[in-house]
Design an enzyme around this catalytic site. Structure first.
Site, short mmCIF file in Angstrom:
data_model
loop_
_atom_site.label_atom_id
_atom_site.label_comp_id
_atom_site.label_asym_id
_atom_site.label_seq_id
_atom_site.Cartn_x
_atom_site.Cartn_y
_atom_site.Cartn_z
CD GLU A 326 -1.55 -2.36 1.83
OE1 GLU A 326 -0.34 -2.66 1.75
OE2 GLU A 326 -2.39 -3.13 2.31
CD1 TRP A 439 0.07 -5.79 24.75
CD2 TRP A 439 -0.65 -7.44 23.43
NE1 TRP A 439 -1.22 -5.51 24.40
CE2 TRP A 439 -1.70 -6.50 23.59
CE3 TRP A 439 -0.87 -8.57 22.64
CZ2 TRP A 439 -2.94 -6.65 22.98
CZ3 TRP A 439 -2.11 -8.73 22.03
CH2 TRP A 439 -3.14 -7.78 22.22
P1 AMP Z 1 3.64 -6.61 1.72
O1 AMP Z 1 2.48 -5.74 1.38
O2 AMP Z 1 3.52 -8.00 1.22
O3 AMP Z 1 4.92 -5.99 1.32
O4 AMP Z 1 3.65 -6.77 3.30
C1 AMP Z 1 3.71 -5.65 4.13
C2 AMP Z 1 3.90 -6.11 5.56
O5 AMP Z 1 5.14 -6.78 5.70
C3 AMP Z 1 3.94 -5.00 6.56
O6 AMP Z 1 2.66 -4.55 6.93
C4 AMP Z 1 4.70 -5.64 7.71
O7 AMP Z 1 3.85 -6.43 8.50
C5 AMP Z 1 5.68 -6.54 6.99
N1 AMP Z 1 7.00 -5.91 6.86
C6 AMP Z 1 7.50 -5.25 5.81
N2 AMP Z 1 8.78 -4.85 6.05
C7 AMP Z 1 9.07 -5.26 7.30
C8 AMP Z 1 10.22 -5.14 8.14
N3 AMP Z 1 11.34 -4.54 7.74
N4 AMP Z 1 10.15 -5.68 9.37
C9 AMP Z 1 9.03 -6.31 9.81
N5 AMP Z 1 7.92 -6.45 9.06
C10 AMP Z 1 7.93 -5.94 7.82
#
Ligand code: AMP
Length: 536
Positions: A326, A439
């Site tokens: 997004e 948590w």
């Molecule tokens: P996507 O839309 O598939 O790229 O997924 C996005 C989600 O990936 C985010 O809302 C996070 O939950 C996770 N995410 C992306 N980058 C990171 C990061 N560096 N560390 C932890 N979670 C991440």
């Protein structure tokens, strides 16, 4: 000031004009190709003329089912250049979701890699909007296929007009590209990227205080071109005239290591799984990685142990970034501020393993039931984001109302924000473990477990518990030839966490289930564990 529109064609035109001889190195099923930006420009224009001939209208979607290679790059610029929208399709979606995204986006034309034809053939009868298929291959012959009508990309390009002019009246707020989120529950959600959003996102990737991508770089996006536009790298690398290395179909960690060495790759990006695989081959093999100046890691949390292994053992600078489909995707980037360089090694690695500060033009806050969280590194809340490359709705989807409220994107990520402004992703809202009213962060536990020398990968999930509501269970894959017991792992964790954080159980597995973009599929693990408990 002049209100000149921020659109995609000038990005390619810049590469054509100022860097015509710089190269895009592209691996396909049959060959390694070396094309100059002059050639890429001519081929992109020819493709734009072909798509126009097929009757593709402004605003209509053209889908790609393709790996990272030069033909995909050409489509990145050709479709927006005629006002159409490039929909990059995740070829690893289940067939249900594949049909859903193609029909929901109303793709008219599909560009498909030769080896991926069977994926589309299997669902062709359920596709409602596609009228034309084009096969991406080095060959000019059309392979045998049940897709009709099917044309050869290279044969079409030969007939196309290499001097075709891109539209000049594009509005910067028109959509240029589209990706669907890789939903782990429910249907994928479509995100449209505007010309303006992509241009500004590319500019920020060139800032010295972020990724500092520049003409000097040899940029190899390992993140797939269907995963948030390969994090925007093909757009920005072209804009800056950087050399690009596109690793093509079914690459292995060995192949990536070889490409880094042979092409002197300076800059690369991908999810932690990719870097875990690469670490394993480079620690065994004898590769020269001295050209690398930045490995960017995002998509899931980068374990601190991984950052240290890259930097201390291999002398390769490693950077942690955060974003979402997004958000185009860059939201934040972990780097040390000038005065933090003199802090202790422990403090520096702590900063570097967080997700970092929001990049310029991105605004963030954390919110919980008591309102906005304090920036003290302790209070937890859901991360809210806004900015010029953040979507404000999902494409024709009523779930938009939930995620986009009062001008902010509600991410579903639980964070703390520290005094320096660094975000730390504690968990996805739904993955946080609530034990006895307190948590537990599954991400913190996973990262710590992955720091154990015997562990290759770990995912921690919450399972229902009669007394404590939920308790953590760790699923662990060991490195080849290593052994460790549950008790030893818990002893190791006990040095870092309170006793009630320690997993109730440690399950040793051969591999962990993954989402289509390489993240741990915790829902599947949870179902597996809960199902097994019920049976026993
Ligand atoms: P996507 O839309 O598939 O790229 O997924 C996005 C989600 O990936 C985010 O809302 C996070 O939950 C996770 N995410 C992306 N980058 C990171 C990061 N560096 N560390 C932890 N979670 C991440």
């Amino acid at each position: 000031m002049m209100n000149t529109p921020l659109t995609i064609p000038p990005m390619l035109e810049r590469a054509e004009r100022y860097f015509p001889s710089k190269q895009v190195i592209s691996r396909t099923l049959d060959d390694m190709h070396r094309l100059s930006y002059r050639e890429i420009g001519r081929r992109t224009r020819a493709l734009a003329s072909v798509l126009t001939e097929f009757g593709l209208k402004r605003g209509e979607r053209v889908g790609t089912v393709a790996w990272n290679h030069h033909r995909h790059l050409e489509a990145y610029f050709a479709a927006p250049g005629i006002g159409a929208v490039l929909h990059m399709i995740n070829m690893r979606l289940s067939s249900d979701h594949l049909v859903y995204v193609i029909n929901h986006a109303e793709d008219r034309i599909l560009l498909i890699d030769e080896d991926l034809l069977p994926i589309v053939e299997a669902v062709k009868d359920q596709l409602t909007s596609v009228h034309t298929y084009i096969v991406l291959s080095d060959k000019k012959e059309v392979p045998h296929s049940t897709l009709k009508p099917l044309y050869s990309y290279e044969a079409l390009l030969e007939k196309g007009n290499p001097n075709f002019a891109f539209l000049e009246d594009l509005d910067e707020n028109e959509p240029a590209a589209m990706c669907y989120t890789s939903a782990t529950t429910g249907k994928p959600k479509g995100v449209l990227y505007t010309h303006r959003g992509i241009t500004l996102h590319s500019l920020v990737q060139g800032m010295v205080d972020t990724t500092a991508l520049s003409e000097n770089d040899v940029c190899m996006p390992v993140v797939p071109m269907f995963h948030v536009n390969a994090w925007g790298l093909p757009f920005s690398a072209t804009f800056y005239g950087a050399t690009q290395v596109l690793p093509g179909p079914q690459f292995t960690p060995q192949l990536l290591a070889e490409l880094i060495e042979s092409e002197n790759v300076t800059f690369t990006g991908g999810v932690p799984t990719i870097w875990l695989g690469l670490l394993q081959v480079i620690e065994k093999g004898n590769y020269d990685l001295s050209s690398l100046r930045a490995v960017i890691c995002g998509g899931s949390a980068a374990p601190r142990s991984m950052i240290e292994r890259f930097e201390k053992t291999l002398n390769v600078p490693f950077f942690h970034a955060y974003g979402m489909t997004e958000t185009s995707p860059i939201v934040s980037y972990a780097r040390l501020k000038s005065y933090q360089h003199s802090w202790s090694e422990e403090e520096r690695y702590q900063i570097r393993s967080k997700q970092g500060m929001a990049v310029p033009l991105i605004d963030i806050k954390g919110v919980n039931e008591n309102g906005e969280i304090a920036w003290n590194g302790k209070e937890m809340g859901e991360l809210l984001i806004r900015g010029p490359w953040v979507a404000d709705h999902y494409h024709e989807d009523e779930r938009s109302q939930e995620a986009f409220r009062n001008g902010w994107l509600h991410t579903g990520d639980v964070v703390t924000i520290d005094e320096e402004g660094a975000i730390k992703i504690v968990d996805r809202t739904k993955d946080l473990i609530k034990s006895g009213g307190e948590w537990i962060s599954s991400v913190d536990l996973e990262n710590a477990i992955m720091g154990h020398e015997a562990v290759l990968e770990a995912a921690v999930v919450s399972v229902p518990h009669e007394r404590w509501q939920e308790r953590p269970v760790a699923c662990v894959v060991l490195k080849e030839g290593h052994v460790v017991t549950k008790e030893e792992l818990n002893e190791y964790l006990a040095t870092q966490f309170s006793k009630w954080w320690l997993p109730d159980d440690v399950l040793f597995m051969k591999q962990l289930p993954r989402t289509s973009v390489g993240k741990f599929l915790k829902r599947a693990l949870r179902e597996q564990i809960v199902g097994a408990k019920k049976e026993s």
